[in-house]
Design a protein around this motif. Structure first.
Motif, mmCIF file in Angstrom:
data_model
loop_
_atom_site.group_PDB
_atom_site.id
_atom_site.type_symbol
_atom_site.label_atom_id
_atom_site.label_comp_id
_atom_site.label_asym_id
_atom_site.label_seq_id
_atom_site.Cartn_x
_atom_site.Cartn_y
_atom_site.Cartn_z
ATOM 1 N N LEU A 88 0.825 -1.207 0.000
ATOM 2 C CA LEU A 88 0.000 0.000 0.000
ATOM 3 C C LEU A 88 0.860 1.257 0.000
ATOM 4 O O LEU A 88 0.560 2.231 -0.707
ATOM 5 C CB LEU A 88 -0.931 0.011 1.220
ATOM 6 C CG LEU A 88 -2.108 -0.957 1.175
ATOM 7 C CD1 LEU A 88 -2.833 -0.966 2.517
ATOM 8 C CD2 LEU A 88 -3.074 -0.578 0.066
ATOM 9 N N SER A 89 1.923 1.226 0.761
ATOM 10 C CA SER A 89 2.832 2.372 0.819
ATOM 11 C C SER A 89 3.457 2.622 -0.552
ATOM 12 O O SER A 89 3.559 3.776 -1.007
ATOM 13 C CB SER A 89 3.910 2.116 1.870
ATOM 14 O OG SER A 89 4.756 3.220 1.984
ATOM 15 N N THR A 90 3.865 1.563 -1.223
ATOM 16 C CA THR A 90 4.428 1.684 -2.578
ATOM 17 C C THR A 90 3.385 2.245 -3.530
ATOM 18 O O THR A 90 3.687 3.146 -4.338
ATOM 19 C CB THR A 90 4.922 0.309 -3.069
ATOM 20 O OG1 THR A 90 5.884 -0.190 -2.144
ATOM 21 C CG2 THR A 90 5.528 0.396 -4.447
ATOM 22 N N ASN A 91 2.155 1.746 -3.453
ATOM 23 C CA ASN A 91 1.083 2.230 -4.330
ATOM 24 C C ASN A 91 0.775 3.701 -4.059
ATOM 25 O O ASN A 91 0.552 4.479 -4.996
ATOM 26 C CB ASN A 91 -0.174 1.388 -4.182
ATOM 27 C CG ASN A 91 -0.019 0.011 -4.800
ATOM 28 O OD1 ASN A 91 0.852 -0.193 -5.651
ATOM 29 N ND2 ASN A 91 -0.859 -0.927 -4.387
ATOM 30 N N VAL A 92 0.746 4.096 -2.789
ATOM 31 C CA VAL A 92 0.486 5.497 -2.447
ATOM 32 C C VAL A 92 1.596 6.375 -3.007
ATOM 33 O O VAL A 92 1.345 7.460 -3.559
ATOM 34 C CB VAL A 92 0.338 5.668 -0.911
ATOM 35 C CG1 VAL A 92 0.404 7.131 -0.514
ATOM 36 C CG2 VAL A 92 -0.965 5.054 -0.440
ATOM 37 N N ALA A 97 3.213 10.313 -6.992
ATOM 38 C CA ALA A 97 4.101 10.709 -8.094
ATOM 39 C C ALA A 97 3.287 11.041 -9.335
ATOM 40 O O ALA A 97 3.524 12.061 -10.008
ATOM 41 C CB ALA A 97 5.112 9.604 -8.383
ATOM 42 N N VAL A 98 2.301 10.206 -9.651
ATOM 43 C CA VAL A 98 1.446 10.442 -10.823
ATOM 44 C C VAL A 98 0.660 11.734 -10.630
ATOM 45 O O VAL A 98 0.551 12.559 -11.551
ATOM 46 C CB VAL A 98 0.498 9.237 -11.067
ATOM 47 C CG1 VAL A 98 -0.584 9.578 -12.080
ATOM 48 C CG2 VAL A 98 1.298 8.034 -11.515
ATOM 49 N N LEU A 99 0.109 11.937 -9.433
ATOM 50 C CA LEU A 99 -0.647 13.165 -9.165
ATOM 51 C C LEU A 99 0.262 14.388 -9.256
ATOM 52 O O LEU A 99 -0.161 15.458 -9.713
ATOM 53 C CB LEU A 99 -1.323 13.100 -7.792
ATOM 54 C CG LEU A 99 -2.522 12.162 -7.684
ATOM 55 C CD1 LEU A 99 -3.035 12.119 -6.255
ATOM 56 C CD2 LEU A 99 -3.630 12.585 -8.635
#
Length: 121
Positions: A88-92, A97-99
């Motif tokens: 989850l931390s990696t996904n966040v 980064a994308v945002l």
């Protein structure tokens, strides 16, 4: 063979001595019976205590096994939760980064879009 006569006083003293010894033997026999009863009771108690100790040890072993299994499961659950948290931390981090890239693009494109819209009017 001559028969010796015993004086009445001596005879009574012998009778008293024999009676006293008989009473003493009776008391010793009674004492021995009590000792046997106490020994039987102690033996029964010792067996009972041994059985109780064995049962307690079995119960403690059972509790220990249950506790060990619960601790193993808890450790496994904690590892799974840690792995989920890392994912989850990696996904966040990726989403942030994308945002960040999207917001940078929006910050560049929106002013250009607004200028083009104003120039068309």
């Amino acid at each position: 063979m001559q028969h010796e006569t015993i004086s009445p006083a001596r005879f009574e003293a012998m009778e008293r001595s024999i009676t006293a010894m008989s009473d003493q033997v009776g008391r010793v026999a009674s004492y021995m019976e009590r000792l046997v009863l106490v020994e039987e009771r102690n033996s029964t108690l010792a067996i009972s205590f041994r059985e109780q100790r064995e049962e307690t040890n079995r119960q403690l072993e059972s509790i220990n096994n249950v506790f060990t299994k619960a601790m193993d499961k808890l450790s496994l659950d904690q590892k799974e939760d840690r792995d989920k948290h890392e994912k989850l931390s990696t996904n966040v981090t990726r989403i942030m980064a994308v945002l960040g890239v999207v917001s940078s693009i929006v910050m560049v494109i929106v002013p250009i879009f607004i200028v083009n819209l104003v120039n068309r009017l």
